[in-house]
Design a protein around this motif. Structure first.
Motif, PDB file in Angstrom:
ATOM      1  N   ASP A 115      -0.650  -0.395   7.221  1.00 58.48           N
ATOM      2  CA  ASP A 115      -1.227   0.381   6.127  1.00 58.48           C
ATOM      3  C   ASP A 115      -1.115   1.872   6.446  1.00 58.48           C
ATOM      4  N   ARG A 116      -1.625   2.684   5.541  1.00 59.99           N
ATOM      5  CA  ARG A 116      -1.530   4.132   5.715  1.00 59.99           C
ATOM      6  C   ARG A 116      -2.261   4.613   6.972  1.00 59.99           C
TER       7      ARG A 116
ATOM      8  N   ASP B 299      -0.983  -4.660  16.522  1.00 62.60           N
ATOM      9  CA  ASP B 299      -1.899  -4.700  15.380  1.00 62.60           C
ATOM     10  C   ASP B 299      -1.521  -3.698  14.297  1.00 62.60           C
ATOM     11  N   ASP B 300      -0.767  -2.660  14.643  1.00 63.54           N
ATOM     12  CA  ASP B 300      -0.359  -1.657  13.664  1.00 63.54           C
ATOM     13  C   ASP B 300       0.816  -2.116  12.809  1.00 63.54           C
TER      14      ASP B 300
ATOM     15  N   SER C 103       4.250   2.153   4.909  1.00 61.19           N
ATOM     16  CA  SER C 103       3.314   1.074   4.624  1.00 61.19           C
ATOM     17  C   SER C 103       3.568   0.626   3.193  1.00 61.19           C
ATOM     18  N   ARG C 104       3.154  -0.591   2.898  1.00 58.39           N
ATOM     19  CA  ARG C 104       3.362  -1.119   1.549  1.00 58.39           C
ATOM     20  C   ARG C 104       2.596  -0.288   0.519  1.00 58.39           C
ATOM     21  N   ALA C 105       3.120  -0.268  -0.690  1.00 64.42           N
ATOM     22  CA  ALA C 105       2.453   0.434  -1.779  1.00 64.42           C
ATOM     23  C   ALA C 105       1.120  -0.257  -2.092  1.00 64.42           C
TER      24      ALA C 105
ATOM     25  N   ASP D 241       1.635   5.088  -3.013  1.00 63.68           N
ATOM     26  CA  ASP D 241       2.939   4.501  -3.275  1.00 63.68           C
ATOM     27  C   ASP D 241       3.883   4.772  -2.110  1.00 63.68           C
ATOM     28  N   ARG D 242       4.068   3.796  -1.229  1.00 57.58           N
ATOM     29  CA  ARG D 242       5.003   3.832  -0.098  1.00 57.58           C
ATOM     30  C   ARG D 242       4.924   5.092   0.753  1.00 57.58           C
ATOM     31  N   PRO D 243       3.810   5.367   1.412  1.00 57.29           N
ATOM     32  CA  PRO D 243       3.804   6.516   2.315  1.00 57.29           C
ATOM     33  C   PRO D 243       4.793   6.270   3.445  1.00 57.29           C
ATOM     34  N   ALA D 244       5.489   7.307   3.857  1.00 60.74           N
ATOM     35  CA  ALA D 244       6.512   7.136   4.892  1.00 60.74           C
ATOM     36  C   ALA D 244       6.585   8.366   5.776  1.00 60.74           C
TER      37      ALA D 244
END
Length: 144
Positions: free
Chosen positions: A86-87, A62-63, A116-118, A123-126
């Protein structure tokens, strides 16, 4: 290395069997480094490879992002990129570094990254992990 100005260094980086140009520039907030490592080989992970690494990251099905599948990217040393939903999924990552190292070793993987997507607010956390180094390389943050 050569200096083009007092705050800029130009050099060559040797890593992963490749050599490429680098530029380091001193900025008020720190040092900015630029390099072009050339083409990056991409492949889909094998199902068992994907499952072992996702589990070692403490993630569930699910993540994971519903349409962006994990990929192996090899800019020299291969690493698995694992897109998450997501974040909040990114922040739930609780890797077991021993299991992660054991899961990566048979496939020659060096590090894993999740993002996760922006969205309008993020904006694009990674986040990147380096189990071979035994530590987290960076914390979840906006990658800009």
């Amino acid at each position: 290395m050569s200096r083009t100005t007092l705050s800029e260094l130009n050099g060559r980086q040797h890593t992963g069997g490749r050599t490429f140009d680098t530029v380091a520039i001193r900025r008020p907030a720190g040092i900015e480094v630029w390099f072009d490592q050339g083409l990056i080989a991409l492949r889909h992970p094998a199902p068992d490879e994907r499952a072992a690494i996702v589990a070692a990251l403490g993630l569930t099905a699910d993540d994971l992002h519903p349409t962006d599948a994990p990929r192996i990217a090899a800019p020299g040393a291969p690493r698995m990129l694992v897109p998450v939903q997501d974040r909040s999924a990114l922040l739930r990552v609780r890797p077991h570094l021993g299991r992660l190292t054991a899961a990566c070793r048979p496939y020659g993987l060096r590090s894993r990254s999740r993002w996760s997507r922006a969205t309008p607010s993020v904006d694009r956390p990674a986040c990147s992990l380096r189990p071979d180094a035994g530590r987290r390389a960076s914390r979840p943050a906006s990658a800009g």
